[in-house]
Design an enzyme around this catalytic site. Structure first.
Site, PDB file in Angstrom:
ATOM      1  N   ASP A 218     -14.404  -7.460 -14.173  1.00  0.00           N
ATOM      2  CA  ASP A 218     -13.072  -7.808 -13.649  1.00  0.00           C
ATOM      3  C   ASP A 218     -12.634  -9.127 -14.305  1.00  0.00           C
ATOM      4  O   ASP A 218     -13.048  -9.415 -15.418  1.00  0.00           O
ATOM      5  CB  ASP A 218     -13.123  -7.870 -12.115  1.00  0.00           C
ATOM      6  N   HIS A 241     -11.306  -8.631 -17.499  1.00  0.00           N
ATOM      7  CA  HIS A 241      -9.852  -8.543 -17.361  1.00  0.00           C
ATOM      8  C   HIS A 241      -9.144  -9.837 -17.752  1.00  0.00           C
ATOM      9  O   HIS A 241      -7.959  -9.987 -17.514  1.00  0.00           O
ATOM     10  CB  HIS A 241      -9.475  -8.139 -15.930  1.00  0.00           C
TER      11      HIS A 241
END
Ligand SMILES: *[C@@H]1O[C@H](CO)[C@@H](O)[C@H](O)[C@H]1NC(C)=O
Length: 392
Positions: A218, A241
């Site tokens: 993430d 991310h």
């Protein structure tokens, strides 16, 4: 003869001093002495807590020492305030129980709360998150999951040389803290492991993150409401991310984010580079005074992005417009390659357009050609070399 005598006396004096003072005995606290076993199997939670309690009561600065080896530790809270400075020096690896349910319901694994002047030096945390991720992927009923290391209401903190692997959720959380230095940490979880953010900062002032490698499933770093005076430099991010301010503006009343800097960093194969993300909901939150400078993008999907239309499953965003005001964001000397054609995306709010956005020396290519950019509800200025052409 005289100088020699002085030296001997000095040594003798020190020996007497050290042997005769009980506070010295408390200043280095070896986990093994409190019953911990470096076999990775024996539960060392209580020994850790006992060692902490001794350190916390020490009138002088104390070191809790975790020698080489693997130590099984369950969810544990290190509580302050303590009397003096505490260093937790870790040469070993702290491992979570194999069954993910053991940590799963507590929300945290290693939690420091209300501590001041604490340093965590070295060490590896292995949360063994794979079982938990598999549970979540299977759509079964799973526990909430645990963050690996958390500081809540803490001041004057140093975390240096820590490695964390396979956290169930976020590796490292800094919440409601002041003056936190994070240096040379390495956080690893597989590319597709759900919600394994690297570092999450919120409601905190004066956090510095330097020289760290973040490879996660993430966000490498996520920046929540109430973050002020955050400096990040020499970060290697990806996969993951990217670095994200947000998600913000989920709530109507929300603290803003201000004075955030990211410099001298490299993104490789991440979904985003530098992102600001807000819910498409009413909010009085804001983002201001942000600088992203001297950054290299290697094959990043959205190298520069502001997305104010976040609304998963299109639910709970009645007017589809974010109230979060974004102003004073500078992008300077950002170069490299985009994995998609559109390398610069400013998708700002209809009701609170972005203001004072600056692009200065940007060179982002896609398949060896200039990438493109897109602007919605955004005002600002551009300077220097601009590839793609600025849409501001
Ligand atoms: C921004 O943050 C940095 C780092 O903490 C600090 O030195 C500086 O004074 C802050 N600037 C403002 C205007 O608050």
């Amino acid at each position: 003869m005289a100088p020699k005598l002085v030296v001997s006396c000095a040594i003798l004096f020190h020996l007497l001093f050290f042997c005769g003072t009980s506070s010295y005995a408390a200043s280095s606290i070896n986990l093994i002495k409190y019953g911990a076993k470096p076999d990775g199997k024996t539960d060392s939670t209580q020994p850790f807590l006992k060692a902490w309690a001794v350190a916390c009561k020490s009138a002088t600065a104390a070191t809790v020492y975790v020698p080489y080896g693997r130590y099984l530790v369950k969810a544990v809270v290190f509580r302050g305030p303590c009397r003096n400075r505490i260093t937790v020096r870790i040469d070993g690896t702290i491992v979570a129980p194999t069954d993910y349910r053991a940590l799963g319901n507590s929300g945290y694994w290693i939690l420091f709360t209300k501590v001041n002047r604490v340093s965590v030096i070295g060490g590896t945390l292995d949360a063994k998150g794979a079982g938990f991720w598999a549970c979540r992927r299977s759509g079964k009923n799973c526990p909430v999951g645990a963050r690996s290391i958390t500081f809540n209401w803490a001041n004057n903190i140093l975390v240096s040389g820590l490695t964390s692997i396979n956290s169930q959720l976020t590796h490292f959380v800094i919440n409601s803290c002041n003056d936190v230095k994070v240096q040379n940490v390495k956080l690893y979880a597989p590319d597709q492991s759900p919600n394994t953010d690297g570092i999450h900062v919120q409601s905190s002032t004066g956090v510095t993150i330097t020289g760290s490698t973040l490879q996660t499933g993430d966000d490498c770093i996520s920046i929540g409401p109430g973050t002020r005076n955050l400096v990040m430099s020499s970060i290697k991010c990806g996969p993951g991310h990217g670095v994200s301010i947000g998600s913000l503006g989920r709530d109507l009343n929300e603290a803003g984010v201000q004075n955030v800097t990211l410099t001298n960093s490299v993104f490789s194969g991440s979904d985003n580079g530098v992102r600001i993300k807000t819910w498409a909901r009413s909010s009085n939150g804001f983002v201001k005074n942000v600088v992203f400078q001297n950054i290299i993008m290697n094959n990043v999907k959205n190298p520069i992005i502001i997305d104010q239309n976040y609304c998963p499953s299109n639910q709970g965003c009645p007017r589809q417009s974010s109230g979060v005001k974004i102003s004073g964001v500078t992008y300077k000397n950002i170069r490299g390659t985009s994995a998609t054609q559109e390398a610069v995306t400013f998708d700002c709010s209809r009701s609170s357009p972005c203001r004072g956005i600056t692009l200065h020396d940007i060179k982002l290519t896609y398949m060896n050609k200039a990438a493109t950019s897109s602007c919605k509800n955004v005002g600002g200025t551009s300077r220097g070399v601009l590839v793609p052409k600025s849409c501001l």
